[in-house]
Design an enzyme around this catalytic site. Structure first.
Site, PDB file in Angstrom:
ATOM      1  N   GLU A  84       0.735  -1.203   0.033  1.00 52.97           N
ATOM      2  CA  GLU A  84       0.065  -0.172   0.127  1.00 52.97           C
ATOM      3  C   GLU A  84       0.965   1.286   0.032  1.00 52.97           C
ATOM      4  O   GLU A  84       0.549   2.359  -0.639  1.00 52.97           O
ATOM      5  CB  GLU A  84      -0.863  -0.016   1.305  1.00 52.97           C
ATOM      6  CG  GLU A  84      -2.213  -0.825   1.037  1.00 52.97           C
ATOM      7  CD  GLU A  84      -3.350  -0.343   0.033  1.00 52.97           C
ATOM      8  OE1 GLU A  84      -2.967   0.954  -0.460  1.00 52.97           O
ATOM      9  OE2 GLU A  84      -4.094  -1.112  -0.113  1.00 52.97           O
ATOM     10  N   GLU A  88       1.082   4.292  -2.901  1.00 55.74           N
ATOM     11  CA  GLU A  88       0.671   5.422  -2.750  1.00 55.74           C
ATOM     12  C   GLU A  88       1.572   6.463  -2.724  1.00 55.74           C
ATOM     13  O   GLU A  88       1.395   7.742  -3.105  1.00 55.74           O
ATOM     14  CB  GLU A  88      -0.225   5.668  -1.365  1.00 55.74           C
ATOM     15  CG  GLU A  88      -1.353   4.850  -1.441  1.00 55.74           C
ATOM     16  CD  GLU A  88      -2.458   4.986  -0.211  1.00 55.74           C
ATOM     17  OE1 GLU A  88      -1.860   5.768   0.852  1.00 55.74           O
ATOM     18  OE2 GLU A  88      -3.426   4.990  -0.350  1.00 55.74           O
ATOM     19  N   GLU A 134      -1.011  13.992  -3.763  1.00 53.84           N
ATOM     20  CA  GLU A 134       0.341  14.881  -3.031  1.00 53.84           C
ATOM     21  C   GLU A 134       0.840  13.992  -1.841  1.00 53.84           C
ATOM     22  O   GLU A 134       0.009  13.369  -1.104  1.00 53.84           O
ATOM     23  CB  GLU A 134      -0.147  16.109  -2.858  1.00 53.84           C
ATOM     24  CG  GLU A 134       1.039  17.289  -2.536  1.00 53.84           C
ATOM     25  CD  GLU A 134       0.354  18.712  -2.284  1.00 53.84           C
ATOM     26  OE1 GLU A 134       1.088  19.329  -1.683  1.00 53.84           O
ATOM     27  OE2 GLU A 134      -0.540  18.771  -2.804  1.00 53.84           O
TER      28      GLU A 134
END
Length: 165
Positions: A84, A88, A134
């Site tokens: 994960e 990300e 972001e």
């Protein structure tokens, strides 16, 4: 009840027999559907006493969180947090320990249990991906609006232990 139909036969789920909203039973085949929480994982990465956070897109868009995600079926929690985090942030991490475990009740449709791991960046290029638009490092005083109340609890604990400034 989160679900209204039996995953085995398609019959209606009911809590009349069990009288327990977390254990509806099928009115046709008597299957008991246990509504258990899902498991989420998050990686805490600190650099220069600043915490890495991600700005979300999709659900909770515009709010920030400790990079996180769900454990998939048949996946180890340690593998899940590494996967994960990479999806990300573009960063490969090494896990040092479990930092804390908390129940999440912010989403009434999905109770989750979160596991926050302490991690160190090993490789990769920092860039937002998957559910994030972001990524950035923040001090406690500069913390942006957070998506999840449990992240606030974790961040306050990090601050009280002087792990972040």
């Amino acid at each position: 009840m989160r679900y209204h139909f039996c995953p085995k036969c398609g019959g209606a789920l009911s809590i009349e027999k069990t009288q327990d909203k977390n254990k509806p039973q099928c009115t046709q085949c008597s299957f008991t559907f246990y509504q258990n929480p899902a498991v989420g994982v998050a990686a805490i990465v600190i650099k220069d006493q600043k915490l890495l956070l991600g700005k979300r897109q999709g659900s909770y868009a515009g709010q920030w969180c400790i990079p996180c995600g769900y454990v998939e079926w048949d996946e180890d929690v340690y593998d899940a947090v590494i996967r994960e985090f990479y999806e990300e942030t573009g960063l490969t991490i090494s896990i040092s320990k479990v930092y804390t475990v908390l129940s999440n009740f912010h989403n009434p449709a999905q109770h989750t249990v979160g596991i926050w791991f302490m991690a160190e960046v090993m490789d990769g290029e920092e860039k937002a991906g998957d559910d994030l638009e972001e990524v950035g490092y923040f001090t406690f005083e500069d913390m942006p609006e957070l998506a999840f109340p449990t992240d606030r609890i974790v961040i306050e604990k990090l601050k009280s232990e002087e792990l972040i400034q």
